[in-house]
Write a protein that holds these residues in place. Sequence first.
Motif, mmCIF file in Angstrom:
data_model
loop_
_atom_site.group_PDB
_atom_site.id
_atom_site.type_symbol
_atom_site.label_atom_id
_atom_site.label_comp_id
_atom_site.label_asym_id
_atom_site.label_seq_id
_atom_site.Cartn_x
_atom_site.Cartn_y
_atom_site.Cartn_z
ATOM 1 N N ILE A 111 0.828 -1.201 0.000
ATOM 2 C CA ILE A 111 0.000 0.000 0.000
ATOM 3 C C ILE A 111 0.862 1.250 0.000
ATOM 4 O O ILE A 111 2.034 1.216 0.393
ATOM 5 C CB ILE A 111 -0.955 0.045 1.218
ATOM 6 N N LYS A 112 0.255 2.340 -0.451
ATOM 7 C CA LYS A 112 0.867 3.660 -0.306
ATOM 8 C C LYS A 112 0.249 4.283 0.936
ATOM 9 O O LYS A 112 -0.966 4.303 1.094
ATOM 10 C CB LYS A 112 0.598 4.527 -1.522
ATOM 11 N N THR A 113 1.095 4.772 1.827
ATOM 12 C CA THR A 113 0.598 5.339 3.082
ATOM 13 C C THR A 113 0.235 6.813 2.887
ATOM 14 O O THR A 113 0.607 7.431 1.883
ATOM 15 C CB THR A 113 1.638 5.195 4.206
ATOM 16 N N SER A 114 -0.442 7.374 3.864
ATOM 17 C CA SER A 114 -0.890 8.760 3.781
ATOM 18 C C SER A 114 0.269 9.757 3.749
ATOM 19 O O SER A 114 0.121 10.864 3.260
ATOM 20 C CB SER A 114 -1.822 9.081 4.946
ATOM 21 N N ASN A 115 1.447 9.358 4.239
ATOM 22 C CA ASN A 115 2.605 10.258 4.203
ATOM 23 C C ASN A 115 3.518 9.993 3.000
ATOM 24 O O ASN A 115 4.641 10.472 2.949
ATOM 25 C CB ASN A 115 3.397 10.184 5.514
ATOM 26 N N GLY A 116 3.041 9.220 2.027
ATOM 27 C CA GLY A 116 3.792 9.004 0.788
ATOM 28 C C GLY A 116 4.754 7.836 0.817
ATOM 29 O O GLY A 116 5.461 7.600 -0.160
ATOM 30 N N GLN A 117 4.803 7.092 1.901
ATOM 31 C CA GLN A 117 5.669 5.916 1.967
ATOM 32 C C GLN A 117 4.918 4.702 1.411
ATOM 33 O O GLN A 117 3.741 4.786 1.054
ATOM 34 C CB GLN A 117 6.091 5.656 3.413
ATOM 35 N N PHE A 118 5.608 3.573 1.357
ATOM 36 C CA PHE A 118 5.012 2.311 0.916
ATOM 37 C C PHE A 118 5.210 1.281 2.017
ATOM 38 O O PHE A 118 6.262 1.237 2.647
ATOM 39 C CB PHE A 118 5.661 1.825 -0.379
ATOM 40 N N ALA A 119 4.200 0.468 2.238
ATOM 41 C CA ALA A 119 4.284 -0.575 3.265
ATOM 42 C C ALA A 119 3.883 -1.904 2.656
ATOM 43 O O ALA A 119 2.990 -1.973 1.811
ATOM 44 C CB ALA A 119 3.379 -0.233 4.443
ATOM 45 N N THR A 120 4.549 -2.967 3.098
ATOM 46 C CA THR A 120 4.242 -4.314 2.630
ATOM 47 C C THR A 120 4.429 -5.290 3.788
ATOM 48 O O THR A 120 5.124 -4.999 4.754
ATOM 49 C CB THR A 120 5.126 -4.713 1.431
ATOM 50 N N VAL A 121 3.779 -6.417 3.667
ATOM 51 C CA VAL A 121 3.924 -7.488 4.654
ATOM 52 C C VAL A 121 4.307 -8.765 3.928
ATOM 53 O O VAL A 121 4.156 -8.891 2.722
ATOM 54 C CB VAL A 121 2.616 -7.715 5.461
ATOM 55 N N GLY A 122 4.812 -9.731 4.700
ATOM 56 C CA GLY A 122 5.190 -11.018 4.137
ATOM 57 C C GLY A 122 5.512 -11.982 5.253
ATOM 58 O O GLY A 122 5.230 -11.731 6.419
ATOM 59 N N ARG A 123 6.140 -13.086 4.884
ATOM 60 C CA ARG A 123 6.459 -14.106 5.882
ATOM 61 C C ARG A 123 7.842 -14.676 5.612
ATOM 62 O O ARG A 123 8.451 -14.410 4.585
ATOM 63 C CB ARG A 123 5.422 -15.222 5.864
ATOM 64 N N TYR A 124 8.296 -15.481 6.553
ATOM 65 C CA TYR A 124 9.569 -16.181 6.432
ATOM 66 C C TYR A 124 9.278 -17.660 6.259
ATOM 67 O O TYR A 124 8.402 -18.206 6.927
ATOM 68 C CB TYR A 124 10.422 -15.986 7.686
ATOM 69 N N VAL A 125 10.010 -18.296 5.397
ATOM 70 C CA VAL A 125 9.825 -19.726 5.165
ATOM 71 C C VAL A 125 10.435 -20.496 6.321
ATOM 72 O O VAL A 125 11.629 -20.385 6.598
ATOM 73 C CB VAL A 125 10.469 -20.158 3.830
ATOM 74 N N GLY A 126 9.629 -21.239 7.039
ATOM 75 C CA GLY A 126 10.100 -22.099 8.100
ATOM 76 C C GLY A 126 10.582 -21.397 9.353
ATOM 77 O O GLY A 126 11.174 -22.025 10.220
ATOM 78 N N ALA A 127 10.351 -20.101 9.496
ATOM 79 C CA ALA A 127 10.873 -19.382 10.654
ATOM 80 C C ALA A 127 9.792 -18.948 11.620
ATOM 81 O O ALA A 127 10.081 -18.281 12.599
ATOM 82 C CB ALA A 127 11.659 -18.160 10.188
ATOM 83 N N HIS A 128 8.552 -19.296 11.354
ATOM 84 C CA HIS A 128 7.437 -18.935 12.230
ATOM 85 C C HIS A 128 7.404 -17.440 12.516
ATOM 86 O O HIS A 128 7.194 -17.024 13.647
ATOM 87 C CB HIS A 128 7.501 -19.715 13.549
ATOM 88 N N SER A 129 7.656 -16.634 11.507
ATOM 89 C CA SER A 129 7.660 -15.189 11.657
ATOM 90 C C SER A 129 7.052 -14.541 10.430
ATOM 91 O O SER A 129 7.056 -15.112 9.335
ATOM 92 C CB SER A 129 9.079 -14.645 11.821
ATOM 93 N N SER A 130 6.543 -13.344 10.629
ATOM 94 C CA SER A 130 6.103 -12.486 9.544
ATOM 95 C C SER A 130 6.778 -11.140 9.715
ATOM 96 O O SER A 130 7.469 -10.901 10.703
ATOM 97 C CB SER A 130 4.584 -12.337 9.560
#
Length: 189
Positions: A111-130
């Motif tokens: 997404i593009k944030t309200s202050n002009g930055q970009f944000a994304t999410v994801g995960r790690y393979v086999g690391a039980h983390s996002s």
Amino acid sequence: MNFQNNLLILFFSYWRTIKIFTYLTFIFSTQTLYSQQGFKKLYSGEITGAAFSNIILNNDTLVTTGILTTDTSANYTALMITLLDTNGTIIHTNLLFDPDIILTEPGYALIKTSNGQFATVGRYVGAHSSFLAIYNSDGTLDKYVKYPDSIAFLYWLNSLVELPDGFLLGGNRIGPDYTGFQLIRTDQN
């Protein structure tokens, strides 16, 4: 009889005007559709091993995220953000290597944030983390946060909404005796 003739003349002149207007509208609208030529580009030499997964348009810049797999780094896989112009020319690429194997897939939020930055999410393979990654408008990394979960078998964040004071992250979590959707609320810091 004269009234009926006048009515018919008025109808046919009106009809002819509508047809001409419709025809001209069609002609001019198709001309604007072809104002910029399309392109099909293969990025084999410029970004070898790249897998783009998401794309958004920011004014006249395409912003893409994905992963880059390489055998020249000890980490092998990196989160990648690439800025391109609307002709497909690469403006900037930023790679984020992590000891865990990063994965972002089609459908993961960008997404593009309200202050002009970009944000994304994801995960790690086999690391039980996002993770949540926030980039400045030029593609440089501003913030990178891991969200570990040592109990879950599988855990991934794939949804992202900006709030007035942070973000709401969503995704799936599969544990020893449950399967469900998970929400995480963050603050701006």
